[in-house]
Design a protein around this motif. Structure first.
Motif, PDB file in Angstrom:
ATOM      1  N   GLU A 397       0.829  -1.209   0.000  1.00 28.66           N
ATOM      2  CA  GLU A 397       0.000   0.000   0.000  1.00 28.66           C
ATOM      3  C   GLU A 397       0.864   1.260   0.000  1.00 28.66           C
ATOM      4  OE1 GLU A 397      -2.639  -3.209   1.115  1.00 28.66           O
ATOM      5  OE2 GLU A 397      -0.639  -2.701   1.818  1.00 28.66           O
ATOM      6  N   HIS A 415      -5.176   0.023  -9.020  1.00 32.21           N
ATOM      7  CA  HIS A 415      -6.041  -1.160  -9.060  1.00 32.21           C
ATOM      8  C   HIS A 415      -6.903  -1.200 -10.314  1.00 32.21           C
ATOM      9  CE1 HIS A 415      -5.032  -1.004  -4.798  1.00 32.21           C
ATOM     10  NE2 HIS A 415      -5.451   0.254  -4.818  1.00 32.21           N
ATOM     11  N   ARG A 440       6.492 -10.388  -0.505  1.00 31.34           N
ATOM     12  CA  ARG A 440       5.273 -10.964  -1.093  1.00 31.34           C
ATOM     13  C   ARG A 440       5.577 -11.719  -2.388  1.00 31.34           C
ATOM     14  NH1 ARG A 440       0.610  -9.384   1.164  1.00 31.34           N
ATOM     15  NH2 ARG A 440       1.001  -8.189   3.046  1.00 31.34           N
ATOM     16  N   GLU A 444       0.432 -12.821  -4.785  1.00 32.60           N
ATOM     17  CA  GLU A 444      -0.017 -11.903  -3.738  1.00 32.60           C
ATOM     18  C   GLU A 444       0.049 -10.458  -4.223  1.00 32.60           C
ATOM     19  OE1 GLU A 444       2.688 -13.531  -0.666  1.00 32.60           O
ATOM     20  OE2 GLU A 444       1.030 -13.176   0.701  1.00 32.60           O
ATOM     21  N   LYS A 448      -3.087  -7.476  -4.965  1.00 31.21           N
ATOM     22  CA  LYS A 448      -3.112  -6.103  -4.446  1.00 31.21           C
ATOM     23  C   LYS A 448      -3.249  -5.062  -5.562  1.00 31.21           C
ATOM     24  CE  LYS A 448      -1.900  -6.784  -0.002  1.00 31.21           C
ATOM     25  NZ  LYS A 448      -2.461  -6.189   1.201  1.00 31.21           N
TER      26      LYS A 448
END
Ligand code: ADP
Ligand code: MG
Length: 487
Positions: A397, A415, A440, A444, A448
């Protein structure tokens, strides 16, 4: 440094846009100042003027050829990256020389500039400059104030905490400060950032001045030395420049690594340096590396720099960090900092004394402002960001936020399904950084980024790797982002 990246946005360039580009330039300059600090800004960045922006090209001008080279090699890429944050269509930066006559040879830079071209270039003392006493001291010594950077009152031997890592440099500095006869010349102190080099230098200067106000001590950064020299060239008063320096008792040049690169400043520095040493005047130098590691420095200068005493400052250990914190905490008025908190900071913040001080100041400022006690809990809360960086736990993030802000796109675009180049590329950059900076897995990471497939992530990472190879400016941009995320 020119990176062509055909974006779909049109470039600004008409007269109607000039107010906008001026605003953008102001913001870019503001950031440059914050990133490079006041001294570098005043010497090198403030004198740059904007000519205009057209077809994705920003045109700037500077007063001399030397400055142009300097700005090109040190700052141009960063200017371009920042400008791109303002206007994604920018692909290159062009820097011209704005002297009255076109320069034809290397010495053209000494031509007198057009009358007003020099405004805003005067050297000012920094905000941290000590008031009254030092200004007086300058006058007592009859020296030219413009050549003297401010001395910071806090930087005395009394306030310097000695530990294993700095005891040698400290002892050498004290010896030079207290000596009535020349001992080692030059004294060359080197070490990483924020470990106390400038502090020791100021301490020497203070001590010498307090013992004998008639001794002329000049302290200045290597950048200022260069800047003054260039100014002298342009005003054609290099004789006065030389005399200023050659008539001092003690010359201190801070951060001499800035004089690297073959140019006239290095030559002048060498002559000044030799003249002083030959006349038995004390010279003190600091640097971020040892004389033998100074690339871009002429061999004879390099070896001469190491002739006297070379003293290095090592990274701090826990005991020294705690000692420094204790000494700083004692000087605080009205705020009690528990030993537990100091120990915690000394344990966690290991990078430099400057950061250590910064952390303590933040905790104390916070406590003072809201009128609460300093506790381990509040400390952890206030220093969250710093501690997180030291723990090196970076989240996807955070990476997305940073990258979106850097490229001026919406966080949502990380996204979204949009595939336009100006959002797809930053998204790939974020994927790449996520792969590099977190543990990650590709699936994964894909999840995200709006539930993308792991092959998409892999493709993005590869693409960024390729671009890094072929586009130096892009690579630097990525490295900068990475550093910002890690620090
Ligand atoms: P450098 O010039 O090596 O980058 P500075 O001399 O500017 O580092 O030091 C950074 C900060 O840390 C300054 O505020 C300085 O007073 C402080 N500092 C560094 N070393 C010590 C020390 N041993 N004792 C007290 N303060 C220190
Ligand atoms: Mg320094």
């Amino acid at each position: 440094m020119v990176a062509e990246d055909n974006q779909n946005m049109p470039s600004s360039g008409t007269a109607a846009d000039s107010a906008l580009t001026n605003e953008q330039w102001d913001r870019v300059r503001g950031r440059l100042r914050a990133e490079f600090g006041n001294a570098a800004y005043k010497s090198w960045l403030q004198p740059i003027s904007l000519t205009g922006v057209s077809s994705g090209r920003v045109s700037l001008h500077v007063p001399t050829r030397f400055m142009r080279e300097w700005v090109m090699s040190r700052y141009a890429d960063r200017i371009r990256a920042l400008w791109r944050g303002e206007d994604a269509s920018i692909s290159s930066i062009h820097i011209a020389i704005s002297s009255a006559g076109r320069p034809a040879g290397p010495r053209d830079e000494i031509k007198p500039p057009p009358s007003e071209a020099l405004s805003g270039q005067t050297i000012e003392t920094s905000p941290a400059s000590a008031p009254g006493p030092i200004a007086e001291a300058d006058q007592v010594q009859g020296s030219e104030p413009a050549f003297i950077s401010s001395l910071d009152l806090r930087f005395s031997f009394k306030n310097f905490v000695v530990g294993k890592s700095n005891e040698f440099a400290h002892a050498a500095a004290r010896r030079v400060a207290e000596a009535t006869k020349l001992t080692f010349n030059p004294l060359f102190i080197y070490g990483g950032v924020g470990l106390g080099k400038t502090h020791l230098m100021h301490a020497i200067a203070w001590h010498i001045r307090s013992q004998d106000p008639s001794r002329r001590v000049i302290y200045l950064s290597a950048e200022k030395f260069m800047y003054q020299f260039i100014r002298a060239l342009r005003f054609q008063n290099t004789m006065a420049f030389k005399e200023q320096f050659r008539s001092v008792d003690v010359l201190m040049i801070d951060d001499v690594q800035f004089i690297g690169g073959k140019n006239s400043t290095q030559e002048e520095f060498f002559h000044t340096f030799n003249a002083l040493i030959d006349r038995n005047r004390q010279v003190v130098i600091t640097c971020d590396r040892s004389p033998s590691d100074l690339d871009g420095m002429e061999e004879r200068l390099r070896s001469r720099l190491g002739w006297g005493l070379v003293a290095d400052i090592h990274p701090t250990d826990y005991e020294l960090r705690l000692g420094i914190l204790q000494s700083k905490a004692e000087q605080l008025e009205g705020v009690e900092v528990p030993l537990r908190v100091l120990e915690f900071l000394a344990h966690k913040i290991t990078s430099s004394v400057r950061e250590l001080e910064g952390a303590l100041n933040r905790v104390v400022a916070h406590a003072t402002l809201i009128g609460r006690e300093v506790t381990l809990e509040t400390t952890q809360e206030i220093l969250q960001d710093v501690l997180r960086a030291h723990n090196r736990r970076i989240t996807i993030e955070e990476i997305q936020k940073r990258v979106a802000a850097h490229f001026n796109i919406r966080l949502g675009d990380m996204h979204s399904a949009r595939r336009a180049r100006n959002v797809a590329r930053p998204r790939q950059v974020a994927m790449y950084l996520a792969k590099q900076l977190t543990s990650r897995s590709l699936p994964e990471i894909g999840r995200k980024f709006g539930g993308r497939d792991h092959t998409t992530v892999m493709h993005g990472v590869k693409r960024v790797e390729q671009l890094r190879e072929t586009d130096a400016a892009f690579a630097e941009d990525i490295d900068l982002l990475r550093r910002m995320l890690e620090s």
